[in-house]
Enzyme design. Structure first.
Site, PDB file in Angstrom:
ATOM      1  N   ASN A 168       0.805  -1.230   0.000  1.00  0.00           N
ATOM      2  CA  ASN A 168       0.000   0.000   0.000  1.00  0.00           C
ATOM      3  C   ASN A 168       0.836   1.277   0.000  1.00  0.00           C
ATOM      4  OD1 ASN A 168       0.743  -0.464   2.648  1.00  0.00           O
ATOM      5  ND2 ASN A 168      -1.218   0.118   3.524  1.00  0.00           N
ATOM      6  N   GLU A 267       4.577  -3.954  12.360  1.00  0.00           N
ATOM      7  CA  GLU A 267       3.618  -2.873  12.085  1.00  0.00           C
ATOM      8  C   GLU A 267       2.434  -3.549  11.406  1.00  0.00           C
ATOM      9  OE1 GLU A 267       3.901   0.206  12.997  1.00  0.00           O
ATOM     10  OE2 GLU A 267       6.016   0.328  13.527  1.00  0.00           O
ATOM     11  N   CYS A 301      -3.246   1.395   6.812  1.00  0.00           N
ATOM     12  CA  CYS A 301      -3.441   0.831   8.148  1.00  0.00           C
ATOM     13  C   CYS A 301      -3.987   1.878   9.107  1.00  0.00           C
ATOM     14  CB  CYS A 301      -2.122   0.274   8.663  1.00  0.00           C
ATOM     15  SG  CYS A 301      -0.792   1.471   8.542  1.00  0.00           S
ATOM     16  N   GLU A 475       8.439   2.981  14.412  1.00  0.00           N
ATOM     17  CA  GLU A 475       9.233   3.407  13.252  1.00  0.00           C
ATOM     18  C   GLU A 475       9.202   4.925  13.176  1.00  0.00           C
ATOM     19  OE1 GLU A 475       7.600   1.013   9.984  1.00  0.00           O
ATOM     20  OE2 GLU A 475       9.283  -0.352  10.297  1.00  0.00           O
TER      21      GLU A 475
HETATM   22  P1  NAP Z   1       0.083  -9.070   3.996  1.00  0.00           P
HETATM   23  O1  NAP Z   1      -0.735  -9.971   3.166  1.00  0.00           O
HETATM   24  O2  NAP Z   1       0.289  -9.405   5.407  1.00  0.00           O
HETATM   25  O3  NAP Z   1       1.465  -8.919   3.238  1.00  0.00           O
HETATM   26  C1  NAP Z   1       2.498  -8.097   3.704  1.00  0.00           C
HETATM   27  C2  NAP Z   1       3.815  -8.659   3.243  1.00  0.00           C
HETATM   28  O4  NAP Z   1       3.996  -9.944   3.831  1.00  0.00           O
HETATM   29  C3  NAP Z   1       3.929  -8.858   1.743  1.00  0.00           C
HETATM   30  O5  NAP Z   1       5.243  -8.597   1.345  1.00  0.00           O
HETATM   31  C4  NAP Z   1       3.604 -10.331   1.606  1.00  0.00           C
HETATM   32  O6  NAP Z   1       4.125 -10.946   0.445  1.00  0.00           O
HETATM   33  C5  NAP Z   1       4.281 -10.890   2.830  1.00  0.00           C
HETATM   34  N1  NAP Z   1       3.800 -12.206   3.243  1.00  0.00           N
HETATM   35  C6  NAP Z   1       2.576 -12.734   3.082  1.00  0.00           C
HETATM   36  N2  NAP Z   1       2.539 -13.983   3.607  1.00  0.00           N
HETATM   37  C7  NAP Z   1       3.781 -14.230   4.107  1.00  0.00           C
HETATM   38  C8  NAP Z   1       4.384 -15.332   4.775  1.00  0.00           C
HETATM   39  N3  NAP Z   1       3.717 -16.445   5.043  1.00  0.00           N
HETATM   40  N4  NAP Z   1       5.685 -15.248   5.135  1.00  0.00           N
HETATM   41  C9  NAP Z   1       6.388 -14.126   4.882  1.00  0.00           C
HETATM   42  N5  NAP Z   1       5.877 -13.047   4.253  1.00  0.00           N
HETATM   43  C10 NAP Z   1       4.582 -13.094   3.881  1.00  0.00           C
HETATM   44  O7  NAP Z   1      -0.502  -7.586   3.996  1.00  0.00           O
HETATM   45  P2  NAP Z   1      -0.881  -6.706   2.741  1.00  0.00           P
HETATM   46  O8  NAP Z   1      -2.198  -7.158   2.261  1.00  0.00           O
HETATM   47  O9  NAP Z   1       0.242  -6.627   1.784  1.00  0.00           O
HETATM   48  O10 NAP Z   1      -0.965  -5.269   3.419  1.00  0.00           O
HETATM   49  C11 NAP Z   1      -2.085  -4.843   4.064  1.00  0.00           C
HETATM   50  C12 NAP Z   1      -1.926  -4.996   5.563  1.00  0.00           C
HETATM   51  O11 NAP Z   1      -0.776  -4.305   6.023  1.00  0.00           O
HETATM   52  C13 NAP Z   1      -3.076  -4.372   6.298  1.00  0.00           C
HETATM   53  O12 NAP Z   1      -3.506  -5.194   7.340  1.00  0.00           O
HETATM   54  C14 NAP Z   1      -2.482  -3.088   6.851  1.00  0.00           C
HETATM   55  O13 NAP Z   1      -3.125  -2.599   7.973  1.00  0.00           O
HETATM   56  C15 NAP Z   1      -1.093  -3.486   7.124  1.00  0.00           C
HETATM   57  N6  NAP Z   1      -0.230  -2.302   7.166  1.00  0.00           N
HETATM   58  C16 NAP Z   1       0.222  -1.909   8.378  1.00  0.00           C
HETATM   59  C17 NAP Z   1       1.007  -0.782   8.476  1.00  0.00           C
HETATM   60  C18 NAP Z   1       1.506  -0.333   9.811  1.00  0.00           C
HETATM   61  O14 NAP Z   1       2.449   0.425   9.839  1.00  0.00           O
HETATM   62  N7  NAP Z   1       0.955  -0.777  10.912  1.00  0.00           N
HETATM   63  C19 NAP Z   1       1.358  -0.070   7.334  1.00  0.00           C
HETATM   64  C20 NAP Z   1       0.868  -0.505   6.099  1.00  0.00           C
HETATM   65  C21 NAP Z   1       0.076  -1.639   6.040  1.00  0.00           C
HETATM   66  P3  NAP Z   1       3.212 -11.073  -0.873  1.00  0.00           P
HETATM   67  O15 NAP Z   1       3.196  -9.731  -1.435  1.00  0.00           O
HETATM   68  O16 NAP Z   1       3.900 -12.050  -1.711  1.00  0.00           O
HETATM   69  O17 NAP Z   1       1.866 -11.541  -0.405  1.00  0.00           O
END
Ligand code: NAP
Length: 498
Positions: A168, A267, A301, A475
């Site tokens: 994102n 995060e 997020c 962060e």
């Molecule tokens: P996600 O599905 O958890 O993916 C995040 C990252 O993790 C991607 O690089 C993904 O790779 C990787 N990943 C997925 N499964 C994994 C596994 N089993 N082992 C290691 N890595 C793995 O989240 P998203 O859909 O990309 O992002 C949205 C989420 O991020 C939301 O919940 C949002 O709230 C959160 N977010 C939090 C913050 C914060 O600072 N708190 C900031 C931004 C976003 P792939 O791309 O290959 O799936």
């Protein structure tokens, strides 16, 4: 939200995409994946592939960690000022290449160009902030309370880190980790999201141009995230995992990290309440609500996920906010005048549509939007839901889209209870002209961050992060560099004794 006025030509897109590295970055430069695999990167506004990127295998992951481990000792020994100057040059380069980075981000994740430019500025600031923090890493020397021994405390880099980032904010989520790690003297393996690897690859090349030595940063886009990163997390040479993404994946990574007691920063997801009290300045509250909901099309997020509005202002707020939401122009992010792009992919759009349908089943009324937009791409209308019951399912989930559910409350006590009724605790927003009430809320609402009459709180000089299931660690701010430093204590015998 502002919009761009200069059209982007197809030729400009091709020319830029032709310059983006599409390999894996190891200690000796760019390479193809060891098995030659690649994967497509899709423009969510058209559903068409715009590039093919090397798809790292587990063997490539191991090669990346080999490079990071080999570079660690030499990198930790560099002068803090040298690391600071690399970061400063990277800040200048990123800023100078704003047009390229913004367009790349818009092409791979969809947000309007004006917002992508905003992310470039935000992402670059972490490079500048941590260039200023690198020379300020310090320790202490003290006399023990009994007056005998001396106590010396040193800060040392944690060591090789693995960074896993989401789609994102493809630049800022990377710079928020990479900049403090460079400042602290850590080496890194970066695994960007498979949906948005191009911005990270382009940025990695800028870091090389800024003088980052080989091996300090390796980059391994992959479609096999778990298979590639799990062996690294089990490898004793890795000393730190920093992850930004969903709570579901984060929880699994924390469990995997237990095996070698790996230090983690997490995060994770949010479910931000946005509170509007009867005494709020209506115009400010509406402007804040639009920002808090619609930045990044709601795919943030920190996006306001639940609008909790006091009964006396509810009708006026809902009307004014709905009018502002109606004013969004939904179009490909490269189009002049676009103020909202597509969602990132079809599963994300389907999830948003399901949440809206579920809310309507639970008794909500659709005041605006509520539909996917026809045609290519994954567009969804800005949506306002009113009369949402306090127990509706949509209030329990991170929406990650342009949907604003509005719940009416009567008392401050009720507002606090509703705000805290979630396992998440990333951020909350409150609009009130009563300062004491604002401060009470800042103390009582259980989140890592709190916006008082402000719809955006993110700032590189502030500690970003959550409590409860929204994460561990911070962060940015002075706190950000601590995530990459170990504290080492040296006990010294009394220099006057004997
Ligand atoms: P996600 O599905 O958890 O993916 C995040 C990252 O993790 C991607 O690089 C993904 O790779 C990787 N990943 C997925 N499964 C994994 C596994 N089993 N082992 C290691 N890595 C793995 O989240 P998203 O859909 O990309 O992002 C949205 C989420 O991020 C939301 O919940 C949002 O709230 C959160 N977010 C939090 C913050 C914060 O600072 N708190 C900031 C931004 C976003 P792939 O791309 O290959 O799936």
């Amino acid at each position: 939200m502002t919009s761009e006025t200069t059209p982007v030509t197809a030729e400009r897109e091709r020319e830029l995409l032709g310059r983006v590295p599409t390999g894996l970055l190891f200690g000796d430069g760019w390479s193809a994946a060891e098995d030659g695999a690649t994967f497509p990167v899709v423009d969510p506004a058209t559903g068409q592939a715009i590039a093919h990127v090397a798809d790292a295998s587990p063997a490539d992951g191991a090669r990346a960690l080999d490079a990071a481990a080999a570079a660690q000792e030499g990198w930790a020994a560099t002068a803090p000022r040298e690391r600071a100057e690399i970061l400063r040059r990277a800040f200048e380069l990123v800023t100078a290449r704003t047009d390229d980075l913004a367009l790349l981000m818009t092409l791979e994740m969809g947000k309007p160009l004006a917002e992508s430019r905003g992310e470039v500025a935000y992402g670059a600031e972490f490079l500048r902030w941590f260039s200023e923090e690198a020379p300020r890493i310090s320790g202490r020397y003290a006399t023990a309370p009994d007056g005998a021994n001396r106590l010396m405390v040193l800060k040392r880099p944690v060591g090789p880190c693995l960074f896993i980032t989401p789609w994102n904010f493809p630049l800022a989520m990377a710079t928020r980790k990479i900049a403090p790690a460079i400042a602290a003297g850590c080496t890194m393996v970066l695994k960007p999201a498979a949906l948005t690897p191009l911005t990270a690859l382009y940025f990695a090349e800028l870091l090389r141009e800024a003088g980052l030595p080989d091996g300090v940063l390796t980059v391994i886009p992959t479609t096999r995230a778990g298979a590639v990163t799990a062996p690294l997390i089990r490898d004793p040479r890795l000393r730190k995992l920093s992850f930004t993404g969903s709570t579901e994946v984060g929880r699994r990574l924390i469990a995997d990290s237990a095996e070698q007691v790996l230090r983690v920063s997490m995060e994770l997801g949010g479910n931000a309440p946005f509170l509007v009290f009867d005494d709020a300045d209506l115009d400010r509250a509406v402007a804040g609500a639009v920002l808090a909901k619609m930045r990044n099309g709601g795919e943030a997020c920190v996006a306001a996920n639940r609008f909790l509005v006091q009964r006396g202002i509810a009708e006026r707020f809902t009307q004014a906010f709905t009018e502002r939401m109606r004013g969004f122009r939904v179009a490909r992010g490269t189009e002049p005048g676009s103020t909202m792009g597509p969602l990132v992919d079809e599963p994300t759009r389907t999830k948003v549509a399901e949440l809206v349908a579920g809310a309507v089943e639970d008794g909500a009324r659709v005041a605006l939007g509520g539909r996917a937009v026809d045609g290519p791409g994954y567009f969804y209308e800005p949506t306002v839901l009113t009369d949402v019951p306090a127990d509706a399912r949509i209030l329990d989930e991170e929406i990650f889209g342009p949907v604003a559910p509005i719940v009416v409350f009567d008392t401050e006590e009720e507002a606090v209870t509703l705000a805290n009724a979630t396992p998440f605790g990333l951020v909350a927003f409150a609009f009130t002209s009563d300062l004491n009430r604002g401060l009470r809320l800042a103390e009582r609402i259980e989140t890592g961050m709190f916006g008082l009459n402000a719809g955006v709180v993110s700032n590189p000089a502030a500690p970003f992060g959550g409590v409860k299931q929204s994460g561990l660690g911070r962060e940015g701010g002075f706190e950000g560099i601590d995530e990459y430093l170990e504290t080492r204590y040296v006990g010294i015998a009394d220099p006057f004794a004997g």
